[in-house]
Design a protein around this motif. Structure first.
Motif, mmCIF file in Angstrom:
data_model
loop_
_atom_site.group_PDB
_atom_site.id
_atom_site.type_symbol
_atom_site.label_atom_id
_atom_site.label_comp_id
_atom_site.label_asym_id
_atom_site.label_seq_id
_atom_site.Cartn_x
_atom_site.Cartn_y
_atom_site.Cartn_z
ATOM 1 N N GLU A 100 0.726 -1.259 -0.091
ATOM 2 C CA GLU A 100 0.022 -0.125 0.101
ATOM 3 C C GLU A 100 0.984 1.218 -0.027
ATOM 4 O O GLU A 100 0.538 2.154 -0.506
ATOM 5 C CB GLU A 100 -1.032 0.214 1.324
ATOM 6 N N ALA A 174 -3.629 -10.668 -3.307
ATOM 7 C CA ALA A 174 -4.308 -11.465 -2.134
ATOM 8 C C ALA A 174 -4.532 -10.466 -0.801
ATOM 9 O O ALA A 174 -5.220 -11.017 0.201
ATOM 10 C CB ALA A 174 -3.402 -12.630 -1.404
ATOM 11 N N GLY A 215 -1.724 -11.851 3.269
ATOM 12 C CA GLY A 215 -2.633 -11.713 2.200
ATOM 13 C C GLY A 215 -3.836 -12.586 2.480
ATOM 14 O O GLY A 215 -3.895 -13.789 2.116
ATOM 15 N N CYS A 217 -4.939 -13.992 4.997
ATOM 16 C CA CYS A 217 -4.864 -14.986 5.901
ATOM 17 C C CYS A 217 -5.713 -14.889 7.142
ATOM 18 O O CYS A 217 -5.763 -13.984 7.762
ATOM 19 C CB CYS A 217 -3.287 -14.806 6.446
ATOM 20 N N LEU A 235 1.931 -11.970 8.381
ATOM 21 C CA LEU A 235 1.562 -10.553 8.504
ATOM 22 C C LEU A 235 0.256 -10.338 8.243
ATOM 23 O O LEU A 235 -0.460 -10.671 6.887
ATOM 24 C CB LEU A 235 2.627 -9.461 7.548
ATOM 25 N N GLY A 237 -3.461 -8.334 8.126
ATOM 26 C CA GLY A 237 -4.316 -7.603 7.930
ATOM 27 C C GLY A 237 -5.588 -7.520 8.929
ATOM 28 O O GLY A 237 -5.808 -7.492 9.955
HETATM 29 P P1 PGA Z 1 -5.018 -8.796 4.940
HETATM 30 O O1 PGA Z 1 -3.709 -7.826 4.668
HETATM 31 O O2 PGA Z 1 -4.698 -9.681 5.990
HETATM 32 O O3 PGA Z 1 -6.145 -7.960 5.298
HETATM 33 O O4 PGA Z 1 -5.184 -9.231 3.457
HETATM 34 C C1 PGA Z 1 -2.279 -8.248 4.797
HETATM 35 C C2 PGA Z 1 -1.364 -6.926 4.701
HETATM 36 O O5 PGA Z 1 -1.851 -6.169 3.911
HETATM 37 O O6 PGA Z 1 -0.403 -7.064 5.595
#
Ligand code: PGA
Length: 253
Positions: A100, A174, A215, A217, A235, A237
């Motif tokens: 992003e 993703a 992505g 997860c 990681l 989100g």
């Molecule tokens: P998401 O984001 O789990 O909402 O797909 C992951 C991230 O951008 O770190």
């Protein structure tokens, strides 16, 4: 042995009291059920909540990370946050080069390399994101893209410095879309990344580097993803904004 890591990237979400509730909820869960011995949880809230998060983390149930840092040391950069400031607040991790930030704020690999340098100068471990967009995946260019991002963003480091890096592979198609890479797709590219690191820094450094998947997860797919030999966590989100989902992902190893 490299760590299994589950890092929550809250992005630009939660008001102050909601952030307080989320951290408290996570702490309560963690007091009741322990995570695996080799599992590290990291919370990456927005900047204004870092201090609150650090205060709560005193019981060392989780580490705290920022979501971004400026690539300059200090000075006239209105609205920006430096690595020096983060270090002075005892922040241990910082996400760098999230897709992003690359897409909306024009972050380049060169800028990401400078951010990584600032963080390492201030003893903060960078969580460096890489990953291809959909068109690149469809053209089977994901390996080239990830190789360029890692080479240009990180391979100026010494082996000792590289030892501080956490990698997050996040296919952009993703992220926040509900589409997850299959466990096989994740393993394939994670193994590729580990191999790149081994070629540059040797097998030992590569074996000790945690490579996270990001992505979409969620608790329902975390176990399958994390079961792969080169996937060392996630990681997270959207699912990091819900106590139960996030803690269940952290328990999925
Ligand atoms: P998401 O984001 O789990 O909402 O797909 C992951 C991230 O951008 O770190």
């Amino acid at each position: 042995m490299r760590k299994n890591i589950v890092a929550g990237n809250w992005k630009m979400n939660k008001k102050f009291d909601e952030a307080d509730d989320l951290i408290n909820g996570i702490l309560t869960e963690l007091e009741e059920t322990e995570l695996g011995e080799n599992t590290l949880m990291i919370l990456c809230p927005p900047f204004p909540y870092l201090e609150m998060c650090s205060d709560y983390s005193n019981d060392s149930y989780f580490a705290v990370g920022a979501q971004n840092v400026n690539d300059n040391e200090r000075g006239a950069y209105t609205g920006e946050i430096s690595a020096e400031m983060l270090e002075s607040m005892e922040i241990e991790y910082c996400i760098v080069g999230h897709s992003e930030r690359r897409a909306y704020y024009g972050e380049t690999d060169a800028m990401i390399a400078r951010k990584v340098d600032r963080l390492l100068e201030h003893n903060i471990r960078p969580i460096v994101c890489c990953g291809e967009v959909l068109e690149e995946r469809e053209a089977n260019k994901q390996f080239d893209v990830v190789k360029r991002q890692i080479t240009d963003g990180l391979f100026h480091l010494s082996a000792e410095q590289f030892g501080q890096i956490v990698i997050a592979y996040e296919p952009v198609w993703a992220i926040g879309t509900g589409k997850t890479a299959t466990p096989a797709q994740a393993q394939e590219i994670h193994a590729f990344i580990r191999n790149l690191i081994a070629e540059k820094y040797g097998k030992q450094v590569a074996d000790e580097t945690s490579i996270l998947y990001g992505g979409s997860c969620k608790p329902s797919n975390a176990k399958e993803l994390f079961a792969n030999p080169d996937v060392d966590g996630g990681l997270i989100g959207g699912a990091s904004l819900q106590v139960e989902d996030f803690v269940n992902i952290a328990k999925a190893f």
